[in-house]
Scaffold this motif. Structure first.
Motif, PDB file in Angstrom:
ATOM      1  N   LEU A  75      -1.256   8.833   2.140  1.00  0.00           N
ATOM      2  CA  LEU A  75      -1.480   7.924   1.009  1.00  0.00           C
ATOM      3  C   LEU A  75      -0.765   6.602   1.247  1.00  0.00           C
ATOM      4  O   LEU A  75      -1.343   5.528   1.024  1.00  0.00           O
ATOM      5  N   ALA A  76       0.461   6.648   1.716  1.00  0.00           N
ATOM      6  CA  ALA A  76       1.218   5.420   1.991  1.00  0.00           C
ATOM      7  C   ALA A  76       0.518   4.574   3.057  1.00  0.00           C
ATOM      8  O   ALA A  76       0.437   3.351   2.932  1.00  0.00           O
ATOM      9  N   ARG A  77      -0.004   5.215   4.089  1.00  0.00           N
ATOM     10  CA  ARG A  77      -0.736   4.480   5.135  1.00  0.00           C
ATOM     11  C   ARG A  77      -1.973   3.817   4.554  1.00  0.00           C
ATOM     12  O   ARG A  77      -2.273   2.661   4.855  1.00  0.00           O
ATOM     13  N   ALA A  78      -2.708   4.553   3.709  1.00  0.00           N
ATOM     14  CA  ALA A  78      -3.912   3.981   3.085  1.00  0.00           C
ATOM     15  C   ALA A  78      -3.534   2.812   2.184  1.00  0.00           C
ATOM     16  O   ALA A  78      -4.199   1.760   2.210  1.00  0.00           O
ATOM     17  N   GLN A  79      -2.484   2.974   1.404  1.00  0.00           N
ATOM     18  CA  GLN A  79      -2.051   1.892   0.510  1.00  0.00           C
ATOM     19  C   GLN A  79      -1.621   0.673   1.318  1.00  0.00           C
ATOM     20  O   GLN A  79      -1.965  -0.456   0.959  1.00  0.00           O
ATOM     21  N   PHE A  80      -0.889   0.883   2.387  1.00  0.00           N
ATOM     22  CA  PHE A  80      -0.460  -0.233   3.233  1.00  0.00           C
ATOM     23  C   PHE A  80      -1.672  -0.965   3.797  1.00  0.00           C
ATOM     24  O   PHE A  80      -1.767  -2.187   3.722  1.00  0.00           O
ATOM     25  N   ASP A  81      -2.606  -0.204   4.353  1.00  0.00           N
ATOM     26  CA  ASP A  81      -3.793  -0.815   4.945  1.00  0.00           C
ATOM     27  C   ASP A  81      -4.666  -1.513   3.910  1.00  0.00           C
ATOM     28  O   ASP A  81      -5.385  -2.459   4.238  1.00  0.00           O
ATOM     29  N   ALA A  82      -4.602  -1.055   2.657  1.00  0.00           N
ATOM     30  CA  ALA A  82      -5.375  -1.687   1.581  1.00  0.00           C
ATOM     31  C   ALA A  82      -4.632  -2.873   0.964  1.00  0.00           C
ATOM     32  O   ALA A  82      -5.158  -3.536   0.083  1.00  0.00           O
ATOM     33  N   GLY A  83      -3.411  -3.124   1.437  1.00  0.00           N
ATOM     34  CA  GLY A  83      -2.639  -4.259   0.933  1.00  0.00           C
ATOM     35  C   GLY A  83      -1.803  -3.952  -0.293  1.00  0.00           C
ATOM     36  O   GLY A  83      -1.227  -4.858  -0.892  1.00  0.00           O
ATOM     37  N   SER A  84      -1.685  -2.692  -0.650  1.00  0.00           N
ATOM     38  CA  SER A  84      -0.847  -2.285  -1.796  1.00  0.00           C
ATOM     39  C   SER A  84       0.546  -1.954  -1.264  1.00  0.00           C
ATOM     40  O   SER A  84       0.960  -0.793  -1.210  1.00  0.00           O
ATOM     41  N   TYR A  85       1.287  -3.001  -0.877  1.00  0.00           N
ATOM     42  CA  TYR A  85       2.548  -2.803  -0.173  1.00  0.00           C
ATOM     43  C   TYR A  85       3.634  -2.159  -1.028  1.00  0.00           C
ATOM     44  O   TYR A  85       4.398  -1.333  -0.531  1.00  0.00           O
ATOM     45  N   ALA A  86       3.713  -2.507  -2.309  1.00  0.00           N
ATOM     46  CA  ALA A  86       4.739  -1.911  -3.174  1.00  0.00           C
ATOM     47  C   ALA A  86       4.492  -0.406  -3.336  1.00  0.00           C
ATOM     48  O   ALA A  86       5.433   0.393  -3.261  1.00  0.00           O
ATOM     49  N   ALA A  87       3.251  -0.024  -3.536  1.00  0.00           N
ATOM     50  CA  ALA A  87       2.921   1.402  -3.668  1.00  0.00           C
ATOM     51  C   ALA A  87       3.172   2.129  -2.345  1.00  0.00           C
ATOM     52  O   ALA A  87       3.705   3.248  -2.329  1.00  0.00           O
ATOM     53  N   ALA A  88       2.812   1.497  -1.237  1.00  0.00           N
ATOM     54  CA  ALA A  88       3.052   2.100   0.077  1.00  0.00           C
ATOM     55  C   ALA A  88       4.541   2.294   0.310  1.00  0.00           C
ATOM     56  O   ALA A  88       4.976   3.354   0.781  1.00  0.00           O
ATOM     57  N   LEU A  89       5.342   1.284  -0.047  1.00  0.00           N
ATOM     58  CA  LEU A  89       6.783   1.392   0.121  1.00  0.00           C
ATOM     59  C   LEU A  89       7.325   2.596  -0.656  1.00  0.00           C
ATOM     60  O   LEU A  89       8.113   3.375  -0.123  1.00  0.00           O
ATOM     61  N   GLU A  90       6.889   2.765  -1.893  1.00  0.00           N
ATOM     62  CA  GLU A  90       7.382   3.877  -2.703  1.00  0.00           C
ATOM     63  C   GLU A  90       7.023   5.230  -2.086  1.00  0.00           C
ATOM     64  O   GLU A  90       7.828   6.160  -2.106  1.00  0.00           O
ATOM     65  N   ASN A  91       5.837   5.357  -1.532  1.00  0.00           N
ATOM     66  CA  ASN A  91       5.449   6.631  -0.916  1.00  0.00           C
ATOM     67  C   ASN A  91       6.149   6.864   0.420  1.00  0.00           C
ATOM     68  O   ASN A  91       6.582   7.979   0.700  1.00  0.00           O
ATOM     69  N   PHE A  92       6.276   5.814   1.241  1.00  0.00           N
ATOM     70  CA  PHE A  92       7.037   5.967   2.490  1.00  0.00           C
ATOM     71  C   PHE A  92       8.495   6.315   2.160  1.00  0.00           C
ATOM     72  O   PHE A  92       9.115   7.153   2.812  1.00  0.00           O
ATOM     73  N   ARG A  93       9.030   5.679   1.135  1.00  0.00           N
ATOM     74  CA  ARG A  93      10.407   5.932   0.709  1.00  0.00           C
ATOM     75  C   ARG A  93      10.574   7.399   0.287  1.00  0.00           C
ATOM     76  O   ARG A  93      11.536   8.062   0.669  1.00  0.00           O
ATOM     77  N   ALA A  94       9.633   7.912  -0.495  1.00  0.00           N
ATOM     78  CA  ALA A  94       9.705   9.304  -0.948  1.00  0.00           C
ATOM     79  C   ALA A  94       9.692  10.267   0.235  1.00  0.00           C
ATOM     80  O   ALA A  94      10.464  11.241   0.255  1.00  0.00           O
ATOM     81  N   VAL A  95       8.853   9.995   1.216  1.00  0.00           N
ATOM     82  CA  VAL A  95       8.792  10.860   2.403  1.00  0.00           C
ATOM     83  C   VAL A  95      10.098  10.770   3.188  1.00  0.00           C
ATOM     84  O   VAL A  95      10.653  11.790   3.607  1.00  0.00           O
ATOM     85  N   ALA A  96      10.617   9.551   3.354  1.00  0.00           N
ATOM     86  CA  ALA A  96      11.862   9.373   4.113  1.00  0.00           C
ATOM     87  C   ALA A  96      13.056   9.998   3.399  1.00  0.00           C
ATOM     88  O   ALA A  96      13.942  10.561   4.054  1.00  0.00           O
ATOM     89  N   LEU A  97      13.082   9.919   2.079  1.00  0.00           N
ATOM     90  CA  LEU A  97      14.185  10.543   1.346  1.00  0.00           C
ATOM     91  C   LEU A  97      14.098  12.063   1.412  1.00  0.00           C
ATOM     92  O   LEU A  97      15.125  12.747   1.447  1.00  0.00           O
ATOM     93  N   ALA A  98      12.885  12.601   1.436  1.00  0.00           N
ATOM     94  CA  ALA A  98      12.707  14.050   1.557  1.00  0.00           C
ATOM     95  C   ALA A  98      13.078  14.540   2.954  1.00  0.00           C
ATOM     96  O   ALA A  98      13.568  15.654   3.119  1.00  0.00           O
ATOM     97  N   ASP A  99      12.849  13.696   3.967  1.00  0.00           N
ATOM     98  CA  ASP A  99      13.186  14.042   5.346  1.00  0.00           C
ATOM     99  C   ASP A  99      13.675  12.781   6.059  1.00  0.00           C
ATOM    100  O   ASP A  99      12.875  12.056   6.661  1.00  0.00           O
ATOM    101  N   PRO A 100      14.980  12.497   5.993  1.00  0.00           N
ATOM    102  CA  PRO A 100      15.510  11.267   6.604  1.00  0.00           C
ATOM    103  C   PRO A 100      15.273  11.165   8.108  1.00  0.00           C
ATOM    104  O   PRO A 100      15.349  10.074   8.669  1.00  0.00           O
ATOM    105  N   SER A 101      14.955  12.266   8.766  1.00  0.00           N
ATOM    106  CA  SER A 101      14.703  12.214  10.209  1.00  0.00           C
ATOM    107  C   SER A 101      13.241  11.910  10.539  1.00  0.00           C
ATOM    108  O   SER A 101      12.871  11.904  11.709  1.00  0.00           O
ATOM    109  N   ASP A 102      12.424  11.617   9.539  1.00  0.00           N
ATOM    110  CA  ASP A 102      11.017  11.269   9.764  1.00  0.00           C
ATOM    111  C   ASP A 102      10.944   9.806  10.189  1.00  0.00           C
ATOM    112  O   ASP A 102      11.004   8.900   9.362  1.00  0.00           O
ATOM    113  N   ASP A 103      10.852   9.593  11.485  1.00  0.00           N
ATOM    114  CA  ASP A 103      10.874   8.230  12.015  1.00  0.00           C
ATOM    115  C   ASP A 103       9.699   7.386  11.513  1.00  0.00           C
ATOM    116  O   ASP A 103       9.856   6.199  11.231  1.00  0.00           O
TER     117      ASP A 103
END
Length: 189
Positions: A75-103
């Protein structure tokens, strides 16, 4: 049913789809299939270059499975590619907080932050991604660009020269200036 409406659940008691059949829509406007179907179709749309359509399906999947890192990342990748950067940031952030080792989630958080103009946050998360995967060229390139932007904003490269992108020369037409030069002759004198 005597009101002329067909049953949405395929006519099987309990609302289950008929054996071997395609699951019917549950709520109005909900796509056919289950969460995994939405994820697969969304990922396929994203791969085919249709991020806005992918975002619609993947949003449904994320609503149904909010703790799925795979769905949130897609979802974050789709949002980023669609230009919804704030929404993409929130989803990438959620994934990174759930697994900080997710590069990749750290990378996504960093590039989304850069698109939003938050280069300090961008540098932090891109540096983490590079530290985890130093061999990944696009991670290193994004980090270099972010650090260069931060350095330029801090004046590390000196003042911008006339004609350079982002150059803002003195305002013409101010008293005491001719042609934008400070201390020049006032045209009105």
């Amino acid at each position: 049913m005597d009101d002329g409406q067909e049953r949405v659940d395929g006519g099987v008691p309990g609302g289950q789809p008929p054996a071997g059949g395609v699951p019917a829509q549950g709520r109005p406007g909900e796509p056919a299939g289950d969460v995994y179907d939405w994820f697969r179709r969304g990922a396929k749309l994203l791969a085919q270059g249709h991020p806005a359509a992918a975002e619609q399906l993947l949003s449904r999947a994320a609503e149904a499975e909010p703790h799925s890192r795979s769905i949130r990342e897609a979802l974050a990748r789709a949002q980023f590619d669609a230009g919804s950067y704030a929404a993409a940031l929130e989803n990438f952030r959620a994934v990174a907080l759930a697994d900080p080792s997710d590069d990749y989630a750290q990378f996504g958080w960093g590039v989304a932050a850069a698109r939003l103009g938050d280069f300090e946050t961008s540098a932090e998360h891109l540096a983490l991604a590079v530290a985890m995967r130093p061999e990944t060229d696009h991670y290193r390139s994004a980090l270099r660009q972010t650090r260069a932007t931060l350095a330029a904003r801090a004046g590390a490269f000196g003042p911008l020269l006339p004609g350079a992108p982002g150059y803002r020369g003195p305002e013409a037409g101010l008293p005491g200036q001719v042609g934008g030069e400070p201390g020049g002759v006032d045209d009105d004198a």
